[in-house]
Write a protein that holds these residues in place. Structure first.
Motif, PDB file in Angstrom:
ATOM      1  N   ASP A  11      16.694  -4.777   3.405  1.00  0.00           N
ATOM      2  CA  ASP A  11      16.854  -3.342   3.225  1.00  0.00           C
ATOM      3  C   ASP A  11      15.706  -2.826   2.359  1.00  0.00           C
ATOM      4  OD1 ASP A  11      17.800  -0.792   3.148  1.00  0.00           O
ATOM      5  OD2 ASP A  11      19.311  -1.166   1.615  1.00  0.00           O
ATOM      6  N   PHE A  12      14.679  -2.284   3.003  1.00  0.00           N
ATOM      7  CA  PHE A  12      13.526  -1.788   2.274  1.00  0.00           C
ATOM      8  C   PHE A  12      13.740  -0.319   1.898  1.00  0.00           C
ATOM      9  CE2 PHE A  12      11.776  -5.283   4.799  1.00  0.00           C
ATOM     10  CZ  PHE A  12      11.080  -5.985   3.826  1.00  0.00           C
ATOM     11  N   THR A  13      13.321   0.028   0.696  1.00  0.00           N
ATOM     12  CA  THR A  13      13.461   1.406   0.225  1.00  0.00           C
ATOM     13  C   THR A  13      12.123   2.102   0.032  1.00  0.00           C
ATOM     14  OG1 THR A  13      13.499   0.712  -2.107  1.00  0.00           O
ATOM     15  CG2 THR A  13      15.617   0.844  -0.953  1.00  0.00           C
ATOM     16  N   THR A  14      11.021   1.342  -0.025  1.00  0.00           N
ATOM     17  CA  THR A  14       9.702   1.948  -0.234  1.00  0.00           C
ATOM     18  C   THR A  14       8.762   1.697   0.941  1.00  0.00           C
ATOM     19  OG1 THR A  14       8.659   0.028  -1.315  1.00  0.00           O
ATOM     20  CG2 THR A  14       9.963   1.505  -2.706  1.00  0.00           C
ATOM     21  N   LEU A  15       9.238   0.993   1.948  1.00  0.00           N
ATOM     22  CA  LEU A  15       8.420   0.668   3.113  1.00  0.00           C
ATOM     23  C   LEU A  15       9.202   0.982   4.380  1.00  0.00           C
ATOM     24  CD1 LEU A  15       7.221  -2.931   2.098  1.00  0.00           C
ATOM     25  CD2 LEU A  15       6.052  -0.771   1.610  1.00  0.00           C
ATOM     26  N   ILE A  16       8.473   1.395   5.425  1.00  0.00           N
ATOM     27  CA  ILE A  16       9.045   1.524   6.762  1.00  0.00           C
ATOM     28  C   ILE A  16       8.385   0.454   7.627  1.00  0.00           C
ATOM     29  CG2 ILE A  16       9.312   2.990   8.787  1.00  0.00           C
ATOM     30  CD1 ILE A  16       9.186   5.407   6.925  1.00  0.00           C
ATOM     31  N   ILE A  37       2.302   3.055  -6.214  1.00  0.00           N
ATOM     32  CA  ILE A  37       2.775   1.678  -6.078  1.00  0.00           C
ATOM     33  C   ILE A  37       3.591   1.305  -7.309  1.00  0.00           C
ATOM     34  CG2 ILE A  37       2.068  -0.724  -5.781  1.00  0.00           C
ATOM     35  CD1 ILE A  37      -0.532   0.379  -4.506  1.00  0.00           C
ATOM     36  N   ASP A  38       4.895   1.184  -7.138  1.00  0.00           N
ATOM     37  CA  ASP A  38       5.772   0.830  -8.252  1.00  0.00           C
ATOM     38  C   ASP A  38       6.273  -0.596  -8.097  1.00  0.00           C
ATOM     39  OD1 ASP A  38       7.630   1.039  -6.197  1.00  0.00           O
ATOM     40  OD2 ASP A  38       9.044   2.270  -7.360  1.00  0.00           O
ATOM     41  N   ALA A  39       7.116  -1.022  -9.018  1.00  0.00           N
ATOM     42  CA  ALA A  39       7.597  -2.407  -9.027  1.00  0.00           C
ATOM     43  C   ALA A  39       8.384  -2.740  -7.766  1.00  0.00           C
ATOM     44  CB  ALA A  39       8.467  -2.647 -10.275  1.00  0.00           C
ATOM     45  N   THR A  40       9.171  -1.786  -7.267  1.00  0.00           N
ATOM     46  CA  THR A  40       9.949  -2.043  -6.057  1.00  0.00           C
ATOM     47  C   THR A  40       9.039  -2.231  -4.846  1.00  0.00           C
ATOM     48  OG1 THR A  40      11.800  -0.752  -6.928  1.00  0.00           O
ATOM     49  CG2 THR A  40      11.757  -1.150  -4.559  1.00  0.00           C
ATOM     50  N   MET A  41       8.017  -1.393  -4.728  1.00  0.00           N
ATOM     51  CA  MET A  41       7.088  -1.536  -3.613  1.00  0.00           C
ATOM     52  C   MET A  41       6.359  -2.872  -3.683  1.00  0.00           C
ATOM     53  SD  MET A  41       3.955   0.952  -2.345  1.00  0.00           S
ATOM     54  CE  MET A  41       5.034   2.312  -1.884  1.00  0.00           C
ATOM     55  N   LEU A  42       5.975  -3.276  -4.884  1.00  0.00           N
ATOM     56  CA  LEU A  42       5.329  -4.585  -5.039  1.00  0.00           C
ATOM     57  C   LEU A  42       6.244  -5.702  -4.561  1.00  0.00           C
ATOM     58  CD1 LEU A  42       3.727  -4.108  -8.577  1.00  0.00           C
ATOM     59  CD2 LEU A  42       2.476  -4.321  -6.430  1.00  0.00           C
ATOM     60  N   GLN A  43       7.506  -5.637  -4.972  1.00  0.00           N
ATOM     61  CA  GLN A  43       8.475  -6.662  -4.577  1.00  0.00           C
ATOM     62  C   GLN A  43       8.662  -6.687  -3.066  1.00  0.00           C
ATOM     63  OE1 GLN A  43      12.391  -5.986  -6.200  1.00  0.00           O
ATOM     64  NE2 GLN A  43      13.124  -8.032  -5.689  1.00  0.00           N
ATOM     65  N   GLU A  44       8.729  -5.505  -2.452  1.00  0.00           N
ATOM     66  CA  GLU A  44       8.952  -5.440  -1.010  1.00  0.00           C
ATOM     67  C   GLU A  44       7.710  -5.893  -0.242  1.00  0.00           C
ATOM     68  OE1 GLU A  44      12.418  -1.990  -1.112  1.00  0.00           O
ATOM     69  OE2 GLU A  44      10.499  -1.547  -0.163  1.00  0.00           O
ATOM     70  N   LEU A  45       6.514  -5.605  -0.747  1.00  0.00           N
ATOM     71  CA  LEU A  45       5.305  -6.103  -0.096  1.00  0.00           C
ATOM     72  C   LEU A  45       5.200  -7.620  -0.220  1.00  0.00           C
ATOM     73  CD1 LEU A  45       2.752  -3.313  -1.075  1.00  0.00           C
ATOM     74  CD2 LEU A  45       3.518  -3.891   1.238  1.00  0.00           C
ATOM     75  N   HIS A  46       5.683  -8.187  -1.319  1.00  0.00           N
ATOM     76  CA  HIS A  46       5.744  -9.646  -1.431  1.00  0.00           C
ATOM     77  C   HIS A  46       6.672 -10.218  -0.357  1.00  0.00           C
ATOM     78  CE1 HIS A  46       3.360 -11.073  -4.792  1.00  0.00           C
ATOM     79  NE2 HIS A  46       3.792 -10.091  -5.572  1.00  0.00           N
ATOM     80  N   ALA A  47       7.768  -9.533  -0.083  1.00  0.00           N
ATOM     81  CA  ALA A  47       8.691  -9.997   0.958  1.00  0.00           C
ATOM     82  C   ALA A  47       8.018  -9.954   2.331  1.00  0.00           C
ATOM     83  CB  ALA A  47       9.953  -9.133   0.952  1.00  0.00           C
ATOM     84  N   VAL A  48       7.228  -8.934   2.588  1.00  0.00           N
ATOM     85  CA  VAL A  48       6.476  -8.860   3.841  1.00  0.00           C
ATOM     86  C   VAL A  48       5.508 -10.031   3.932  1.00  0.00           C
ATOM     87  CG1 VAL A  48       4.765  -7.530   5.134  1.00  0.00           C
ATOM     88  CG2 VAL A  48       6.707  -6.364   4.071  1.00  0.00           C
ATOM     89  N   CYS A  49       4.810 -10.311   2.833  1.00  0.00           N
ATOM     90  CA  CYS A  49       3.865 -11.434   2.829  1.00  0.00           C
ATOM     91  C   CYS A  49       4.570 -12.752   3.120  1.00  0.00           C
ATOM     92  CB  CYS A  49       3.153 -11.513   1.478  1.00  0.00           C
ATOM     93  SG  CYS A  49       1.936 -10.208   1.203  1.00  0.00           S
TER      94      CYS A  49
END
Length: 264
Positions: A11-16, A37-49
Protein backbone atom coordinates in the motif's frame (compact mmCIF):
# COMPACT_ATOMS: atom_id res chain seq x y z
CA UNK A 1 0.68 -7.29 -20.28
CA UNK A 2 0.73 -7.00 -16.50
CA UNK A 3 2.69 -9.27 -14.20
CA UNK A 4 2.57 -10.22 -10.55
CA UNK A 5 5.17 -9.07 -8.07
CA UNK A 6 5.50 -8.00 -4.47
CA UNK A 7 4.70 -4.38 -5.40
CA UNK A 8 1.04 -5.12 -6.03
CA UNK A 9 0.56 -6.31 -2.46
CA UNK A 10 1.93 -3.12 -0.92
CA UNK A 11 0.00 0.00 0.00
CA UNK A 12 1.96 2.98 -1.29
CA UNK A 13 1.01 6.48 -0.17
CA UNK A 14 3.66 8.60 -1.93
CA UNK A 15 4.04 6.64 -5.17
CA UNK A 16 1.72 5.54 -7.97
CA UNK A 17 2.92 2.23 -9.39
CA UNK A 18 2.12 0.83 -12.82
CA UNK A 19 3.59 -2.62 -13.48
CA UNK A 20 4.17 -4.14 -16.88
CA UNK A 21 5.88 -7.37 -17.87
CA UNK A 22 9.23 -5.75 -18.65
CA UNK A 23 9.08 -2.40 -16.81
CA UNK A 24 7.70 -0.56 -13.81
CA UNK A 25 6.47 3.03 -13.99
CA UNK A 26 6.79 4.88 -10.70
CA UNK A 27 5.15 8.29 -10.38
CA UNK A 28 6.14 10.38 -7.38
CA UNK A 29 2.90 11.46 -5.73
CA UNK A 30 3.09 14.12 -3.03
CA UNK A 31 1.55 16.95 -5.07
CA UNK A 32 0.79 19.05 -2.00
CA UNK A 33 4.57 19.44 -1.47
CA UNK A 34 5.62 19.37 -5.14
CA UNK A 35 6.81 15.82 -4.51
CA UNK A 36 9.28 16.77 -1.80
CA UNK A 37 11.15 13.60 -0.87
CA UNK A 38 10.23 12.65 2.69
CA UNK A 39 10.98 9.62 4.86
CA UNK A 40 7.91 7.73 3.64
CA UNK A 41 8.81 8.23 -0.01
CA UNK A 42 12.35 7.05 0.70
CA UNK A 43 11.00 3.92 2.38
CA UNK A 44 8.62 3.21 -0.49
CA UNK A 45 11.33 3.72 -3.13
CA UNK A 46 13.49 1.23 -1.21
CA UNK A 47 10.60 -1.24 -1.51
CA UNK A 48 10.50 -0.66 -5.27
CA UNK A 49 14.25 -1.30 -5.44
CA UNK A 50 13.91 -4.54 -3.50
CA UNK A 51 11.30 -5.76 -5.97
CA UNK A 52 13.38 -4.80 -9.02
CA UNK A 53 16.47 -6.44 -7.56
CA UNK A 54 14.50 -9.67 -7.13
CA UNK A 55 12.66 -9.39 -10.46
CA UNK A 56 14.81 -7.22 -12.76
CA UNK A 57 12.84 -4.88 -15.00
CA UNK A 58 13.32 -1.40 -16.40
CA UNK A 59 12.34 1.40 -14.02
CA UNK A 60 10.74 4.60 -15.32
CA UNK A 61 10.64 7.39 -12.74
CA UNK A 62 8.41 10.41 -13.28
CA UNK A 63 6.56 13.11 -11.38
CA UNK A 64 3.25 14.91 -11.38
CA UNK A 65 2.04 16.10 -14.80
CA UNK A 66 0.56 19.53 -15.41
CA UNK A 67 -3.20 19.89 -14.99
CA UNK A 68 -4.62 22.40 -17.52
CA UNK A 69 -7.99 22.45 -15.74
CA UNK A 70 -6.56 23.70 -12.44
CA UNK A 71 -3.55 25.48 -13.89
CA UNK A 72 -1.19 23.31 -11.82
CA UNK A 73 2.30 23.09 -13.30
CA UNK A 74 4.24 19.86 -13.67
CA UNK A 75 7.00 18.91 -11.24
CA UNK A 76 9.29 15.94 -10.78
CA UNK A 77 10.53 16.59 -7.24
CA UNK A 78 11.20 19.93 -5.60
CA UNK A 79 13.89 18.44 -3.35
CA UNK A 80 14.03 16.93 0.10
CA UNK A 81 11.25 17.76 2.52
CA UNK A 82 12.70 20.85 4.21
CA UNK A 83 10.52 20.45 7.31
CA UNK A 84 12.05 17.01 7.90
CA UNK A 85 15.50 18.11 6.77
CA UNK A 86 15.50 20.90 9.36
CA UNK A 87 15.20 18.31 12.13
CA UNK A 88 18.03 16.09 10.91
CA UNK A 89 21.30 16.22 12.79
CA UNK A 90 24.86 14.93 12.38
CA UNK A 91 24.04 11.26 12.86
CA UNK A 92 21.29 11.50 10.23
CA UNK A 93 23.77 12.99 7.78
CA UNK A 94 26.30 10.27 8.52
CA UNK A 95 23.65 7.63 7.85
CA UNK A 96 23.42 8.79 4.22
CA UNK A 97 19.64 8.57 4.18
CA UNK A 98 19.15 9.91 0.66
CA UNK A 99 22.49 8.91 -0.85
CA UNK A 100 22.06 5.24 0.06
CA UNK A 101 18.72 5.11 -1.77
CA UNK A 102 19.98 6.93 -4.85
CA UNK A 103 23.01 4.65 -5.02
CA UNK A 104 20.69 1.65 -4.79
CA UNK A 105 18.63 3.03 -7.67
CA UNK A 106 21.78 3.61 -9.73
CA UNK A 107 22.84 0.00 -9.17
CA UNK A 108 19.53 -1.64 -10.13
CA UNK A 109 20.14 -4.55 -12.52
CA UNK A 110 18.20 -3.09 -15.44
CA UNK A 111 18.34 0.51 -16.71
CA UNK A 112 16.53 3.38 -15.00
CA UNK A 113 14.85 6.12 -17.05
CA UNK A 114 13.91 9.47 -15.47
CA UNK A 115 11.10 11.28 -17.31
CA UNK A 116 11.38 14.88 -16.14
CA UNK A 117 8.99 17.82 -16.34
CA UNK A 118 8.99 20.94 -14.18
CA UNK A 119 11.15 21.22 -11.08
CA UNK A 120 13.85 18.62 -10.39
CA UNK A 121 15.77 20.44 -7.71
CA UNK A 122 18.03 19.46 -4.82
CA UNK A 123 17.32 15.86 -3.88
CA UNK A 124 14.95 15.66 -6.85
CA UNK A 125 17.85 16.48 -9.14
CA UNK A 126 20.08 13.98 -7.37
CA UNK A 127 17.44 11.29 -7.80
CA UNK A 128 17.39 12.05 -11.53
CA UNK A 129 21.19 12.03 -11.75
CA UNK A 130 21.16 8.46 -10.43
CA UNK A 131 19.16 7.28 -13.46
CA UNK A 132 20.85 5.81 -16.53
CA UNK A 133 18.79 8.00 -18.87
CA UNK A 134 17.09 11.35 -18.43
CA UNK A 135 14.44 12.68 -20.82
CA UNK A 136 13.10 16.19 -20.24
CA UNK A 137 10.81 18.94 -21.44
CA UNK A 138 11.30 22.65 -22.11
CA UNK A 139 9.66 23.28 -18.72
CA UNK A 140 12.30 21.26 -16.89
CA UNK A 141 14.32 23.12 -14.26
CA UNK A 142 17.28 21.25 -12.75
CA UNK A 143 19.64 22.51 -10.09
CA UNK A 144 21.06 22.12 -6.63
CA UNK A 145 20.30 25.09 -4.36
CA UNK A 146 21.56 23.34 -1.21
CA UNK A 147 24.33 25.81 -0.38
CA UNK A 148 21.67 28.52 -0.18
CA UNK A 149 20.13 26.49 2.65
CA UNK A 150 23.40 26.08 4.51
CA UNK A 151 24.06 22.47 3.46
CA UNK A 152 25.62 20.69 0.51
CA UNK A 153 24.23 18.37 -2.14
CA UNK A 154 25.42 15.21 -0.41
CA UNK A 155 23.33 12.59 -2.23
CA UNK A 156 25.42 12.29 -5.36
CA UNK A 157 25.44 15.68 -7.05
CA UNK A 158 29.00 16.61 -6.03
CA UNK A 159 30.40 13.76 -8.10
CA UNK A 160 27.64 12.63 -10.46
CA UNK A 161 27.17 16.13 -11.87
CA UNK A 162 30.87 16.43 -12.65
CA UNK A 163 30.72 13.13 -14.51
CA UNK A 164 27.57 14.17 -16.39
CA UNK A 165 28.23 17.81 -17.36
CA UNK A 166 31.87 18.49 -16.55
CA UNK A 167 33.53 20.40 -13.74
CA UNK A 168 32.90 24.06 -14.76
CA UNK A 169 29.13 23.73 -15.13
CA UNK A 170 28.84 21.39 -12.14
CA UNK A 171 30.60 23.96 -9.95
CA UNK A 172 28.32 26.73 -11.22
CA UNK A 173 25.28 24.66 -10.26
CA UNK A 174 26.65 23.54 -6.90
CA UNK A 175 28.51 26.65 -5.75
CA UNK A 176 26.57 29.46 -7.40
CA UNK A 177 23.07 27.97 -7.40
CA UNK A 178 22.57 27.96 -11.16
CA UNK A 179 19.38 26.25 -12.32
CA UNK A 180 19.30 24.86 -15.86
CA UNK A 181 16.35 25.03 -18.23
CA UNK A 182 15.33 22.04 -20.30
CA UNK A 183 17.19 23.29 -23.37
CA UNK A 184 20.29 24.00 -21.25
CA UNK A 185 20.09 20.48 -19.82
CA UNK A 186 20.03 19.08 -23.36
CA UNK A 187 22.98 21.23 -24.46
CA UNK A 188 24.95 20.11 -21.41
CA UNK A 189 24.17 16.42 -21.95
CA UNK A 190 22.28 16.22 -18.66
CA UNK A 191 19.28 14.92 -20.59
CA UNK A 192 19.42 12.97 -23.83
CA UNK A 193 16.15 14.08 -25.35
CA UNK A 194 13.91 17.16 -25.18
CA UNK A 195 10.23 16.44 -25.83
CA UNK A 196 6.83 18.06 -25.38
CA UNK A 197 5.23 17.52 -21.99
CA UNK A 198 2.36 15.59 -23.57
CA UNK A 199 4.80 13.12 -25.13
CA UNK A 200 7.12 12.70 -22.16
CA UNK A 201 5.97 9.25 -21.06
CA UNK A 202 5.64 8.09 -24.66
CA UNK A 203 9.31 8.99 -25.17
CA UNK A 204 10.29 7.15 -21.99
CA UNK A 205 8.37 4.05 -23.05
CA UNK A 206 9.87 4.23 -26.56
CA UNK A 207 13.35 4.19 -25.01
CA UNK A 208 12.31 1.28 -22.78
CA UNK A 209 11.05 -0.53 -25.88
CA UNK A 210 14.47 -0.18 -27.51
CA UNK A 211 16.14 -1.55 -24.40
CA UNK A 212 13.88 -4.59 -24.12
CA UNK A 213 14.68 -5.55 -27.71
CA UNK A 214 18.23 -6.25 -26.52
CA UNK A 215 19.20 -9.42 -24.67
CA UNK A 216 18.35 -8.81 -20.98
CA UNK A 217 21.45 -10.55 -19.63
CA UNK A 218 23.70 -8.63 -22.02
CA UNK A 219 22.05 -5.37 -20.91
CA UNK A 220 22.50 -6.21 -17.22
CA UNK A 221 26.15 -7.18 -17.58
CA UNK A 222 26.93 -4.19 -19.81
CA UNK A 223 25.46 -1.82 -17.22
CA UNK A 224 27.45 -3.47 -14.44
CA UNK A 225 30.70 -3.39 -16.42
CA UNK A 226 30.10 0.21 -17.50
CA UNK A 227 29.90 1.36 -13.89
CA UNK A 228 32.83 -0.71 -12.65
CA UNK A 229 35.87 1.29 -11.44
CA UNK A 230 38.62 1.90 -13.97
CA UNK A 231 41.03 -0.47 -12.23
CA UNK A 232 38.58 -3.35 -12.74
CA UNK A 233 38.99 -3.10 -16.52
CA UNK A 234 39.74 -4.97 -18.73
CA UNK A 235 39.44 -8.02 -16.46
CA UNK A 236 35.76 -7.47 -15.66
CA UNK A 237 34.97 -6.98 -19.38
CA UNK A 238 36.62 -10.30 -20.19
CA UNK A 239 34.84 -12.18 -17.41
CA UNK A 240 31.45 -10.76 -18.37
CA UNK A 241 32.05 -11.61 -22.00
CA UNK A 242 32.94 -15.16 -20.97
CA UNK A 243 29.54 -15.50 -19.30
CA UNK A 244 27.73 -14.13 -22.34
CA UNK A 245 29.67 -16.33 -24.77
CA UNK A 246 28.07 -19.37 -23.09
CA UNK A 247 24.54 -17.95 -22.88
CA UNK A 248 21.77 -19.51 -25.00
CA UNK A 249 20.70 -16.05 -26.16
CA UNK A 250 24.10 -15.44 -27.74
CA UNK A 251 23.83 -18.53 -29.94
CA UNK A 252 20.20 -17.90 -30.80
CA UNK A 253 20.60 -14.20 -31.63
CA UNK A 254 23.79 -14.69 -33.64
CA UNK A 255 22.26 -17.55 -35.60
CA UNK A 256 19.22 -15.41 -36.35
CA UNK A 257 21.56 -12.65 -37.58
CA UNK A 258 23.37 -15.07 -39.89
CA UNK A 259 20.10 -16.50 -41.18
CA UNK A 260 18.84 -13.00 -42.07
CA UNK A 261 22.17 -12.16 -43.72
CA UNK A 262 22.19 -15.34 -45.78
CA UNK A 263 18.50 -15.16 -46.64
CA UNK A 264 17.72 -11.51 -47.37
Amino acid sequence: MTTQSNLGAQDFTTLIITELEDRVLVRLDRPETRNAIDATMLQELHAVCADLEATPRILILTGTPADPETGTKAFFASGADIAQLLERRRDDALAGINSSLFERIAKLPMPVIAALDGFALGGGGELAYAADFRIGTANLRMGNPETGLGILAAAGATWRLRELVGEPLAKEMLLAGRTLTGSECLAAGLITELVESEGLLDAAHALADRIVRQDPLAVRLTKAVFHAPREAHPLIDTLAQGILFESPAKFERMQQFLDRKNNP
